[in-house]
Design a protein around this motif. Structure first.
Motif, PDB file in Angstrom:
ATOM      1  N   SER A   1     -35.182 -23.218 -11.977  1.00  0.00           N
ATOM      2  CA  SER A   1     -34.926 -24.587 -12.448  1.00  0.00           C
ATOM      3  C   SER A   1     -35.075 -24.707 -13.960  1.00  0.00           C
ATOM      4  CB  SER A   1     -35.871 -25.567 -11.746  1.00  0.00           C
ATOM      5  OG  SER A   1     -37.224 -25.232 -12.019  1.00  0.00           O
ATOM      6  N   GLY A   2     -36.070 -24.020 -14.528  1.00  0.00           N
ATOM      7  CA  GLY A   2     -36.252 -24.091 -15.974  1.00  0.00           C
ATOM      8  C   GLY A   2     -35.065 -23.546 -16.730  1.00  0.00           C
ATOM      9  N   LEU A   3     -34.479 -22.467 -16.240  1.00  0.00           N
ATOM     10  CA  LEU A   3     -33.311 -21.874 -16.896  1.00  0.00           C
ATOM     11  C   LEU A   3     -32.076 -22.734 -16.680  1.00  0.00           C
ATOM     12  CD1 LEU A   3     -32.186 -19.585 -18.537  1.00  0.00           C
ATOM     13  CD2 LEU A   3     -31.869 -18.268 -16.439  1.00  0.00           C
ATOM     14  N   TYR A   4     -31.982 -23.382 -15.523  1.00  0.00           N
ATOM     15  CA  TYR A   4     -30.872 -24.312 -15.286  1.00  0.00           C
ATOM     16  C   TYR A   4     -30.814 -25.335 -16.420  1.00  0.00           C
ATOM     17  CZ  TYR A   4     -28.236 -24.104 -10.885  1.00  0.00           C
ATOM     18  OH  TYR A   4     -27.316 -23.809  -9.911  1.00  0.00           O
ATOM     19  N   LYS A   5     -31.978 -25.888 -16.762  1.00  0.00           N
ATOM     20  CA  LYS A   5     -32.020 -26.916 -17.801  1.00  0.00           C
ATOM     21  C   LYS A   5     -31.628 -26.340 -19.157  1.00  0.00           C
ATOM     22  CE  LYS A   5     -35.643 -29.519 -15.404  1.00  0.00           C
ATOM     23  NZ  LYS A   5     -37.037 -30.012 -15.454  1.00  0.00           N
ATOM     24  N   LYS A   6     -32.120 -25.137 -19.475  1.00  0.00           N
ATOM     25  CA  LYS A   6     -31.788 -24.525 -20.765  1.00  0.00           C
ATOM     26  C   LYS A   6     -30.291 -24.277 -20.892  1.00  0.00           C
ATOM     27  CE  LYS A   6     -36.221 -22.143 -21.448  1.00  0.00           C
ATOM     28  NZ  LYS A   6     -36.868 -20.803 -21.593  1.00  0.00           N
ATOM     29  N   VAL A   7     -29.679 -23.800 -19.814  1.00  0.00           N
ATOM     30  CA  VAL A   7     -28.243 -23.531 -19.846  1.00  0.00           C
ATOM     31  C   VAL A   7     -27.455 -24.820 -19.990  1.00  0.00           C
ATOM     32  CG1 VAL A   7     -26.296 -22.661 -18.496  1.00  0.00           C
ATOM     33  CG2 VAL A   7     -28.439 -21.376 -18.543  1.00  0.00           C
ATOM     34  N   LEU A   8     -27.826 -25.832 -19.229  1.00  0.00           N
ATOM     35  CA  LEU A   8     -27.071 -27.085 -19.238  1.00  0.00           C
ATOM     36  C   LEU A   8     -27.218 -27.841 -20.555  1.00  0.00           C
ATOM     37  CD1 LEU A   8     -27.839 -28.262 -15.604  1.00  0.00           C
ATOM     38  CD2 LEU A   8     -25.652 -27.434 -16.469  1.00  0.00           C
ATOM     39  N   VAL A   9     -28.346 -27.698 -21.237  1.00  0.00           N
ATOM     40  CA  VAL A   9     -28.557 -28.398 -22.503  1.00  0.00           C
ATOM     41  C   VAL A   9     -27.543 -27.943 -23.545  1.00  0.00           C
ATOM     42  CG1 VAL A   9     -30.133 -28.556 -24.463  1.00  0.00           C
ATOM     43  CG2 VAL A   9     -30.970 -29.022 -22.180  1.00  0.00           C
ATOM     44  N   VAL A  10     -27.229 -26.663 -23.571  1.00  0.00           N
ATOM     45  CA  VAL A  10     -26.329 -26.116 -24.612  1.00  0.00           C
ATOM     46  C   VAL A  10     -24.919 -25.848 -24.102  1.00  0.00           C
ATOM     47  CG1 VAL A  10     -28.290 -25.064 -25.786  1.00  0.00           C
ATOM     48  CG2 VAL A  10     -27.005 -23.716 -24.137  1.00  0.00           C
ATOM     49  N   LEU A  11     -24.677 -26.063 -22.821  1.00  0.00           N
ATOM     50  CA  LEU A  11     -23.405 -25.657 -22.225  1.00  0.00           C
ATOM     51  C   LEU A  11     -22.212 -26.368 -22.845  1.00  0.00           C
ATOM     52  CD1 LEU A  11     -22.119 -23.966 -19.913  1.00  0.00           C
ATOM     53  CD2 LEU A  11     -22.264 -26.000 -18.493  1.00  0.00           C
ATOM     54  N   HIS A  12     -22.326 -27.674 -23.065  1.00  0.00           N
ATOM     55  CA  HIS A  12     -21.167 -28.463 -23.475  1.00  0.00           C
ATOM     56  C   HIS A  12     -20.720 -28.206 -24.906  1.00  0.00           C
ATOM     57  CE1 HIS A  12     -24.598 -30.723 -24.960  1.00  0.00           C
ATOM     58  NE2 HIS A  12     -23.796 -31.382 -25.761  1.00  0.00           N
ATOM     59  N   ASP A  13     -21.657 -27.817 -25.812  1.00  0.00           N
ATOM     60  CA  ASP A  13     -21.265 -27.625 -27.207  1.00  0.00           C
ATOM     61  C   ASP A  13     -21.404 -26.189 -27.703  1.00  0.00           C
ATOM     62  OD1 ASP A  13     -23.988 -27.533 -27.138  1.00  0.00           O
ATOM     63  OD2 ASP A  13     -24.323 -28.931 -28.796  1.00  0.00           O
ATOM     64  N   ALA A  14     -22.203 -25.362 -27.019  1.00  0.00           N
ATOM     65  CA  ALA A  14     -22.405 -23.989 -27.487  1.00  0.00           C
ATOM     66  C   ALA A  14     -21.728 -22.948 -26.609  1.00  0.00           C
ATOM     67  CB  ALA A  14     -23.909 -23.682 -27.577  1.00  0.00           C
ATOM     68  N   ILE A  15     -21.259 -23.349 -25.437  1.00  0.00           N
ATOM     69  CA  ILE A  15     -20.666 -22.363 -24.520  1.00  0.00           C
ATOM     70  C   ILE A  15     -19.221 -22.725 -24.166  1.00  0.00           C
ATOM     71  CG2 ILE A  15     -20.846 -21.324 -22.230  1.00  0.00           C
ATOM     72  CD1 ILE A  15     -23.852 -21.591 -22.400  1.00  0.00           C
ATOM     73  N   LEU A  16     -19.008 -23.910 -23.618  1.00  0.00           N
ATOM     74  CA  LEU A  16     -17.657 -24.282 -23.173  1.00  0.00           C
ATOM     75  C   LEU A  16     -16.603 -24.209 -24.279  1.00  0.00           C
ATOM     76  CD1 LEU A  16     -18.322 -27.283 -20.736  1.00  0.00           C
ATOM     77  CD2 LEU A  16     -17.670 -24.947 -20.157  1.00  0.00           C
ATOM     78  N   PRO A  17     -16.893 -24.675 -25.515  1.00  0.00           N
ATOM     79  CA  PRO A  17     -15.841 -24.605 -26.550  1.00  0.00           C
ATOM     80  C   PRO A  17     -15.428 -23.188 -26.912  1.00  0.00           C
ATOM     81  CG  PRO A  17     -17.558 -26.170 -27.174  1.00  0.00           C
ATOM     82  CD  PRO A  17     -18.071 -25.408 -25.993  1.00  0.00           C
ATOM     83  N   HIS A  18     -16.274 -22.192 -26.609  1.00  0.00           N
ATOM     84  CA  HIS A  18     -15.981 -20.815 -26.984  1.00  0.00           C
ATOM     85  C   HIS A  18     -15.441 -19.996 -25.814  1.00  0.00           C
ATOM     86  CE1 HIS A  18     -18.001 -21.637 -30.762  1.00  0.00           C
ATOM     87  NE2 HIS A  18     -19.031 -22.094 -30.083  1.00  0.00           N
ATOM     88  N   MET A  19     -15.203 -20.642 -24.684  1.00  0.00           N
ATOM     89  CA  MET A  19     -14.655 -19.941 -23.523  1.00  0.00           C
ATOM     90  C   MET A  19     -13.144 -20.117 -23.481  1.00  0.00           C
ATOM     91  SD  MET A  19     -17.454 -20.756 -20.518  1.00  0.00           S
ATOM     92  CE  MET A  19     -16.638 -19.611 -19.402  1.00  0.00           C
ATOM     93  N   SER A  20     -12.443 -19.025 -23.178  1.00  0.00           N
ATOM     94  CA  SER A  20     -10.992 -19.114 -23.068  1.00  0.00           C
ATOM     95  C   SER A  20     -10.569 -19.876 -21.818  1.00  0.00           C
ATOM     96  CB  SER A  20     -10.389 -17.706 -23.053  1.00  0.00           C
ATOM     97  OG  SER A  20     -10.906 -16.948 -21.965  1.00  0.00           O
ATOM     98  N   GLN A  21     -11.415 -19.869 -20.787  1.00  0.00           N
ATOM     99  CA  GLN A  21     -11.126 -20.599 -19.545  1.00  0.00           C
ATOM    100  C   GLN A  21     -12.363 -21.407 -19.139  1.00  0.00           C
ATOM    101  OE1 GLN A  21      -9.630 -16.953 -17.310  1.00  0.00           O
ATOM    102  NE2 GLN A  21      -8.142 -18.489 -16.637  1.00  0.00           N
ATOM    103  N   PRO A  22     -12.591 -22.563 -19.763  1.00  0.00           N
ATOM    104  CA  PRO A  22     -13.758 -23.373 -19.415  1.00  0.00           C
ATOM    105  C   PRO A  22     -13.777 -23.816 -17.958  1.00  0.00           C
ATOM    106  CG  PRO A  22     -12.756 -24.115 -21.467  1.00  0.00           C
ATOM    107  CD  PRO A  22     -11.806 -23.141 -20.849  1.00  0.00           C
TER     108      PRO A  22
END
Length: 519
Positions: A272-293
Motif C-alpha cells: 500500500s505504501g508503494l501504491y501511494k508513492k507511484v500514484l503521487v508521481v504517475l500523472h506528471d512524472a510517468i504518463l507524459p513520458h510513456m509512448s503508450q499511456p
C-alpha cells in the motif's frame, strides 16, 4: 565484464592469520605490484584486508588505485578469460599469464565490492559504490571485451548490472545509497543501461517470488526509477560516458526501457505504501513520458477500486487518461460519489481530490440528478466537517448549483419534515437527492465559527453566475484559518468597563488610595 565465480582471495595458508597494514604500507605494496611483477602475489594481501572491519576502507582505496592503473595501462586480459587451472596448463606466454592472473584478481575484487554494498556502515557502501562506478567509467573507455566490428560499443553492462543488483536489495532499504548513485545517472548511456538492468532484475526477482509482495525490494526499485527520465528522441541524447570518435554508443529501441520497467513493476501486487508513492508521481512524472499511456489503464482502474487514499490518488492518472486519451469509464462518477465520506476532509491529499472533483463536475452535460447527489452528500458531510474544510466545501456546493440552475430547487424548497435523501445509498441515481433540500447549509448558519457563518449565509441571497475561486481555499488548514483570524483588525474596540480606569495602583483616586481610605 562478467563476474567470475567467487575465488580464493588469499594466498596465505588458513593457519597463517593476515596482520593489519597501515595505509602507508598498503600504498607501498600497491607500488611494488605495479612496478615489479615478481610481487604480483602481494595482491592477495590487499584483497584479504577487504574482509577486515578496521582495514576495509583503506583496502578499498588501495585496491581501486591498483586495478584502475592496471586497466588504464591495458595490463588485464582482454576478451575470453580461461579458468585459472586452464591458464596454468595451457601454452601461454608469461605476459599472457600475468594478464590473466590480474584479470582474475580484478574479478574477485569487483565481487567483493558488490558484497560490500550490503555492509552495515554507509561510508563503506558509498566507497564501494564509487569504486565500482569508477571501473564502469574506465571499462567504458578501455573495454575488457573484444570489439566485434568497427564502431561497435562495448559498454560494461554486466558490471553495471552487478551494481544495480547491489542497489536493489531485498532485505535493506537502500534509498540513501541510491541517492548517492543519482550523480552517475547524469550520463545518458548509464541511465539507459541502468533501466535495462532494473527491468531484468524485476522480471527475475518477482517471478521467483510467485506473487508474494516484497516491500523492501519494490520500494528500492521505485526509488531508483522515480527520478530517471530518458529522452524520447535520439537528438536529445548528448551526455555520454562512452562516446567513441564523436559517435554516441546508444540507440533508442522502439520501446523505451523505462516503459518496460514501469510495466514490469505494476504487473505485480504492490504494498500500500508503494501504491501511494507511484500514484503521487504517475500523472506528471510517468504518463507524459510513456509512448503508450493507455497501458496503465488496468493499473489505475484497479487502484481506483481499492478505496481510501489510494483511490483519491488514482484520480490524477485517470483524469489524464480520460481527458487526453479518451478513456471510457462507465462507473467513474458512481465510484467518485462513494469516495465522499467523513475521512475525505482529513486526508493528506484533500486539496488534490477536491481540485480534480471540481474539474470532473465542471461539465454542463452532466445529468441534474448526479450533480444534485454530489451537492446533497457534501452538504450532509459538512455537518461534521472542520471549519477549514467548510470554508472550501460551501463555495464548492454553490458552484455546482451555479453551473446547473435546475439544482436551485434544493435551496428554495421548504425544509421537508422527513428528508427523503438516502445517505447510505451507493448509487447517486437512487439516493433521492432531487426530492430533498439543502437544509444543512441553513443549519451551518448557526455555526460557532464566524467565517463559516459568513460563507453559509450566501445562499440567503440569489446566487450570481460568477463562480467562487477555489484555488486559494483548497490548501487552507485549521492553523492558517486560526492565524488569519488573529491578524484581522477589529473595527471597534471592545468595552471592558463602563467607566475606564485611568489609575490602578497609585495617584489620587486610584484603587490603591481607595483601599487605604476604606481602612
Amino acid at each position: 565484464m562478467a563476474p567470475s565465480k567467487r575465488r580464493n582471495v588469499s594466498a596465505a595458508k588458513p593457519e597463517e592469520p593476515q596482520k593489519s597494514l597501515s595505509r602507508k604500507e598498503m600504498d607501498e605494496k600497491v607500488e611494488r605490484i605495479l612496478h615489479e611483477r615478481r610481487c604480483a602475489n602481494e595482491v592477495f594481501d590487499l584483497l584479504e584486508l577487504l574482509q577486515k572491519e578496521r582495514d576495509v576502507l583503506s583496502a578499498v582505496s588501495a585496491c581501486s588505485h591498483l586495478f584502475s592503473s592496471l586497466l588504464q595501462r591495458g595490463e588485464l586480459r582482454l576478451g575470453h578469460l580461461p579458468k585459472e587451472e586452464d591458464m596454468l596448463a595451457g601454452s601461454y606466454s608469461a605476459e599472457e599469464k600475468y594478464a590473466m592472473f590480474m584479470r582474475h584478481r580484478y574479478n574477485s575484487y569487483v565481487e567483493l565490492l558488490v558484497e560490500l554494498l550490503e555492509h552495515e556502515a554507509f561510508v563503506v557502501k558509498e566507497s564501494s559504490l564509487c569504486a565500482l562506478m569508477n571501473f564502469v567509467s574506465t571499462e567504458a573507455q578501455r573495454p575488457l571485451q573484444a570489439v566485434d566490428w568497427d564502431g561497435h560499443c562495448c559498454f560494461p553492462r554486466d558490471l553495471l548490472k552487478a551494481v544495480v543488483r547491489g542497489l536493489l536489495s531485498e532485505k535493506e532499504d537502500t534509498a540513501l545509497l541510491i541517492s548517492r548513485f543519482q550523480e552517475f545517472l547524469e550520463k545518458d548511456d548509464v541511465r539507459y543501461y541502468t533501466m535495462g538492468a532494473v527491468s531484468d532484475s524485476v522480471g527475475r526477482v518477482m517471478a521467483q517470488a510467485h506473487g508474494v509482495v516484497l516491500p523492501v525490494y519494490q520500494n528500492n526499485v521505485f526509488t531508483l526509477m522515480s527520478n530517471i527520465n530518458m529522452p524520447k528522441k535520439e537528438e536529445e541524447l548528448r551526455n555520454f560516458l562512452l562516446d567513441r570518435d564523436g559517435r554516441p554508443c546508444l540507440f533508442l529501441p522502439p520501446r523505451c526501457p523505462r516503459e518496460a520497467v514501469l510495466m514490469a513493476v505494476v504487473l505485480f501486487q504492490l504494498p500500500s505504501g508503494l501504491y501511494k508513492k507511484v500514484l503521487v508521481v504517475l500523472h506528471d512524472a510517468i504518463l507524459p513520458h510513456m509512448s503508450q499511456p493507455t497501458l496503465m489503464i488496468d493499473f489505475l482502474t484497479a487502484a481506483y477500486d481499492i478505496g481510501g487514499a489510494i483511490s483519491l490518488l488514482a484520480l490524477n492518472g485517470l483524469f489524464v487518461l480520460i481527458h487526453q486519451h479518451n478513456l471510457d469509464y462507465p462507473d467513474f462518477y458512481k465510484k467518485l460519489y462513494n469516495l465522499l465520506d467523513p475521512s475525505v476532509f482529513h486526508v493528506k491529499y484533500r486539496a488534490r481530490f477536491f481540485h480534480l472533483a471540481n474539474l470532473f463536475l465542471s461539465s454542463s452535460h452532466l445529468p441534474v440528478y448526479l450533480v444534485a447527489a454530489f451537492a446533497k452528500r457534501l452538504s450532509r458531510l459538512a455537518l461534521t466537517a472542520p471549519p477549514a474544510a467548510l470554508i472550501m466545501i460551501l463555495p464548492f456546493i454553490c458552484n455546482l448549483i451555479r453551473r446547473h440552475p435546475a439544482c436551485r430547487v434544493l435551496i428554495h424548497r421548504p425544509d421537508p419534515r422527513d428528508d427523503p435523501f438516502l445517505m447510505e445509498e451507493k448509487d447517486p441515481a437512487l439516493c433521492h437527492a432531487m426530492e430533498s433540500s439543502l437544509w444543512e447549509l441553513q443549519t451551518l448558519q448557526k455555526h460557532y465559527h464566524p467565517d463559516v457563518v459568513r460563507v453559509a449565509t450566501v445562499i440567503n441571497k440569489p446566487l450570481g453566475e460568477q463562480e467562487n475561486e477555489l484555488s486559494e481555499l483548497l490548501e487552507l488548514s485549521g492553523y492558517e484559518l486560526f492565524e488569519r483570524n488573529l491578524q484581522q483588525e477589529l473595527k471597534d474596540t471592545v468595552a471592558l468597563e463602563f467607566e475606564p480606569v485611568t489609575q490602578l495602583l497609585q495617584g489620587s483616586g486610584g484603587l490603591l488610595d481607595q483601599h487605604f481610605s476604606l481602612e
